[in-house]
Design an enzyme around this catalytic site. Structure first.
Site, short mmCIF file in Angstrom:
data_model
loop_
_atom_site.label_atom_id
_atom_site.label_comp_id
_atom_site.label_asym_id
_atom_site.label_seq_id
_atom_site.Cartn_x
_atom_site.Cartn_y
_atom_site.Cartn_z
N ILE A 77 30.52 -1.53 10.74
CA ILE A 77 30.19 -2.95 10.78
C ILE A 77 28.71 -3.16 10.47
O ILE A 77 27.84 -2.49 11.01
CB ILE A 77 30.52 -3.53 12.16
CG1 ILE A 77 32.03 -3.43 12.43
CG2 ILE A 77 30.06 -4.99 12.27
CD1 ILE A 77 32.42 -3.81 13.84
N HIS A 78 28.45 -4.11 9.60
CA HIS A 78 27.08 -4.51 9.29
C HIS A 78 26.80 -5.85 9.96
O HIS A 78 27.64 -6.75 9.91
CB HIS A 78 26.89 -4.65 7.78
CG HIS A 78 25.53 -5.14 7.37
ND1 HIS A 78 24.43 -4.30 7.35
CD2 HIS A 78 25.10 -6.38 7.04
CE1 HIS A 78 23.38 -5.01 6.99
NE2 HIS A 78 23.75 -6.28 6.79
#
Length: 299
Positions: free
Chosen positions: A278-279
């Site tokens: 996840i960014h």
């Protein structure tokens, strides 16, 4: 630690995880902390990059007396005095309280385990088989008395096995502990699993290294982190992880997917490429450290 009042000053003798954690606790609460350690760095059993960075961070927080030999501890009117020798020079530190954190040993001698017929090893640990049965039928042992890890999560796992085996002797289960992670809950936090780089070098095992600073990620940049990093070690042939070492915020949480990968025999490519990170979560630093892995020239 049953203390009625917070000491204004505290001397800690030792440089392992207990000294590091207790120093963090008392220092965070406001005590003036001095750590006296015989080695050149704290956390001597950790990867050399980790222990050097950790020691540098602690040197900014506390009064470190490294490579010190403690000669004498005496009581004073206001607390204690620790006399030591540092590089051949006599020094003295005074404080209100003293914490000796030089390690723990099993208390099998105080329990007189031998009188009960219980076999112990050269370190005093009660010897068990993979079911945690001792040399005496009907007697089981688990936790710090029976293993060298001194970790609560190891004892928890052993408890589940022993409970089953005591209640269901016809359906015994055995321990299969291959990967044992641990963490130092200090500031900075440290988490580790598997071999250190020194251990691989000592044993003549080929390996590749990947390393990435927290600050190379969006989250690390956002929290203005300048000291934390992730370091991974992997087999150049199988591309399986041999070890992983993290220093920084939430290190124990960031380590967990690498622990699972080692337990499930995943390759570095599977961990780095076959899942999404996840960014802009901090977990991207783990992904980037894996992608940074380089191996020695096979030729």
């Amino acid at each position: 630690m049953r203390v009625d009042t917070l000491p204004a000053s505290l001397v800690i003798i030792g440089g392992g995880f207990i000294a590091a954690e207790m120093g963090h606790v008392f220092g965070g609460l406001g005590s003036r902390v001095t750590i006296v350690h015989r080695g050149p760095t704290l956390l001597a059993n950790h990867d050399h990059d980790i222990r050097q960075r950790f020691t540098a961070c602690y040197a900014k927080r506390f009064d470190l007396r490294l490579e010190s030999r403690v000669d004498r501890v005496t009581t004073t009117a206001t607390g204690v005095a620790v006399d030591m020798t540092v590089n051949g020079i006599a020094q003295r530190v005074e404080a209100e309280s003293l914490l000796v954190a030089t390690g723990r040993v099993p208390n099998s001698d105080l329990l007189d385990a031998a009188a009960g017929g219980l076999e112990t090893d050269q370190h005093g640990h009660v010897v068990t088989d993979a079911t945690y049965a001792t040399s005496v039928p009907g007697v089981w042992a688990l936790g710090d008395i029976a293993n060298h890890f001194q970790l609560k999560h190891v004892a928890n796992a052993e408890t589940r096995i022993v409970r089953n085996n005591v209640l269901h002797p016809d359906k015994l289960i055995r321990a299969e502990v291959r990967v044992v992670p641990s963490a130092v809950f200090a500031d900075p936090q440290v988490a580790t699993v598997g071999a250190t780089e020194h251990e691989l070098q000592r044993d003549g095992i080929a390996y590749g290294v990947g390393r990435r600073d927290y600050s190379d990620t969006a989250f690390g940049w956002a929290i203005e982190d300048s000291t934390s990093f992730v370091k991974v070690l992997a087999d150049p042939t199988s591309h399986r992880l041999l070890g992983a070492h993290i220093i920084g915020p939430q290190a124990s949480i960031l380590l967990q997917p690498l622990v699972q990968a080692m337990c499930l025999d995943n390759t570095v490519e599977q961990i780095a490429h076959d899942v999404l990170y996840i960014h802009p979560a901090l977990s991207e630093v783990v992904e980037q450290a894996l992608l940074d892995l380089t191996y020695p020239d096979a030729t």
